[in-house]
Scaffold this motif. Structure first.
Motif, PDB file in Angstrom:
ATOM      1  N   LEU A  85       0.825  -1.216   0.000  1.00  0.00           N
ATOM      2  CA  LEU A  85       0.000   0.000   0.000  1.00  0.00           C
ATOM      3  C   LEU A  85       0.854   1.260   0.000  1.00  0.00           C
ATOM      4  O   LEU A  85       0.523   2.245  -0.672  1.00  0.00           O
ATOM      5  N   LEU A  86       1.962   1.238   0.724  1.00  0.00           N
ATOM      6  CA  LEU A  86       2.882   2.376   0.746  1.00  0.00           C
ATOM      7  C   LEU A  86       3.484   2.599  -0.645  1.00  0.00           C
ATOM      8  O   LEU A  86       3.515   3.728  -1.150  1.00  0.00           O
ATOM      9  N   ALA A  87       3.929   1.520  -1.285  1.00  0.00           N
ATOM     10  CA  ALA A  87       4.519   1.640  -2.621  1.00  0.00           C
ATOM     11  C   ALA A  87       3.480   2.097  -3.645  1.00  0.00           C
ATOM     12  O   ALA A  87       3.790   2.888  -4.544  1.00  0.00           O
ATOM     13  N   GLN A  88       2.250   1.634  -3.490  1.00  0.00           N
ATOM     14  CA  GLN A  88       1.178   2.054  -4.399  1.00  0.00           C
ATOM     15  C   GLN A  88       0.930   3.554  -4.265  1.00  0.00           C
ATOM     16  O   GLN A  88       0.769   4.260  -5.263  1.00  0.00           O
ATOM     17  N   GLU A  89       0.947   4.049  -3.033  1.00  0.00           N
ATOM     18  CA  GLU A  89       0.769   5.487  -2.802  1.00  0.00           C
ATOM     19  C   GLU A  89       1.940   6.276  -3.392  1.00  0.00           C
ATOM     20  O   GLU A  89       1.749   7.325  -4.011  1.00  0.00           O
ATOM     21  N   VAL A  90       3.157   5.777  -3.205  1.00  0.00           N
ATOM     22  CA  VAL A  90       4.337   6.435  -3.775  1.00  0.00           C
ATOM     23  C   VAL A  90       4.204   6.515  -5.292  1.00  0.00           C
ATOM     24  O   VAL A  90       4.417   7.579  -5.891  1.00  0.00           O
ATOM     25  N   GLY A  91       3.831   5.418  -5.929  1.00  0.00           N
ATOM     26  CA  GLY A  91       3.674   5.410  -7.381  1.00  0.00           C
ATOM     27  C   GLY A  91       2.622   6.399  -7.846  1.00  0.00           C
ATOM     28  O   GLY A  91       2.816   7.113  -8.839  1.00  0.00           O
ATOM     29  N   SER A  92       1.513   6.457  -7.122  1.00  0.00           N
ATOM     30  CA  SER A  92       0.445   7.388  -7.465  1.00  0.00           C
ATOM     31  C   SER A  92       0.929   8.833  -7.377  1.00  0.00           C
ATOM     32  O   SER A  92       0.663   9.646  -8.271  1.00  0.00           O
ATOM     33  N   LEU A  93       1.651   9.158  -6.331  1.00  0.00           N
ATOM     34  CA  LEU A  93       2.154  10.517  -6.146  1.00  0.00           C
ATOM     35  C   LEU A  93       3.209  10.877  -7.197  1.00  0.00           C
ATOM     36  O   LEU A  93       3.276  12.021  -7.661  1.00  0.00           O
ATOM     37  N   ILE A  94       4.012   9.907  -7.593  1.00  0.00           N
ATOM     38  CA  ILE A  94       4.994  10.146  -8.655  1.00  0.00           C
ATOM     39  C   ILE A  94       4.257  10.500  -9.948  1.00  0.00           C
ATOM     40  O   ILE A  94       4.606  11.465 -10.633  1.00  0.00           O
ATOM     41  N   ALA A  95       3.229   9.732 -10.262  1.00  0.00           N
ATOM     42  CA  ALA A  95       2.453   9.991 -11.488  1.00  0.00           C
ATOM     43  C   ALA A  95       1.784  11.355 -11.438  1.00  0.00           C
ATOM     44  O   ALA A  95       1.827  12.110 -12.414  1.00  0.00           O
ATOM     45  N   ARG A  96       1.189  11.682 -10.309  1.00  0.00           N
ATOM     46  CA  ARG A  96       0.494  12.972 -10.194  1.00  0.00           C
ATOM     47  C   ARG A  96       1.450  14.143 -10.287  1.00  0.00           C
ATOM     48  O   ARG A  96       1.051  15.248 -10.643  1.00  0.00           O
TER      49      ARG A  96
END
Length: 161
Positions: free
Chosen positions: A22-33
């Motif tokens: 879940l932490l990595a998924q959030e990191v990926g989302s923030l990188i994309a945004r």
């Protein structure tokens, strides 16, 4: 032509806990945004989670695979690069990234951290290794306590172009 987008690598274990996922998924989302490109080793665990977060947030995901089979990459990759290099592909993940975020990790992650630091790339750590070079001062990994802080710190250490 200069490239204005930052490339942020996310490194971590191919098998991880639900909390790490879940932490990595959030990191990926923030990188994309942020408009940055996500670079990973392209497999499961933290790499899949970051790719999933980025893809679901409209970002571009690149996976640098250890083997030769594109199908071995996770399903959230836009660009799949098979290398046939095994663990040596870690050097390509590092070289393709302007800065890296290490989430947890085993010895593969530790090797990427070492390669990144040797190459002068910033490494932001979320619950990852502590590196104490003998006779060279403190831990060179930049510590973050949240996904948002990790992405902000990583982006602050990039100079795309």
């Amino acid at each position: 032509m200069a490239h204005s987008r930052a490339y942020i690598g996310v490194i971590g274990p191919s098998e991880c806990t639900e909390a790490e996922y879940l932490l990595a998924q959030e990191v990926g989302s923030l990188i994309a945004r942020s408009g940055a490109v996500l670079v990973t080793g392209g497999r499961g665990g933290v790499m899949e989670a970051a790719s999933r977060g980025a893809r679901e947030s409209g970002g571009l995901t690149i996976g640098i695979l250890p083997g030769l089979d594109r199908a071995s990459g996770n399903r959230y990759l836009d660009v799949v690069i098979p290398t046939g290099l095994g663990s040596a592909r870690n050097a390509i993940v590092v070289s393709a990234s302007d800065a890296l975020i290490a989430i947890s990790g085993g010895y593969g992650t530790l090797s990427e951290i070492g390669l990144a630091l040797k190459a002068g790339r910033a490494v932001v750590g979320l619950n990852t290794w502590q590196v104490l070079p003998q006779g060279r001062g403190g831990d060179p990994i930049i510590r973050a306590s949240s996904a948002a802080q990790a992405v902000t710190l990583a982006l602050g250490h990039t100079t795309p172009g």
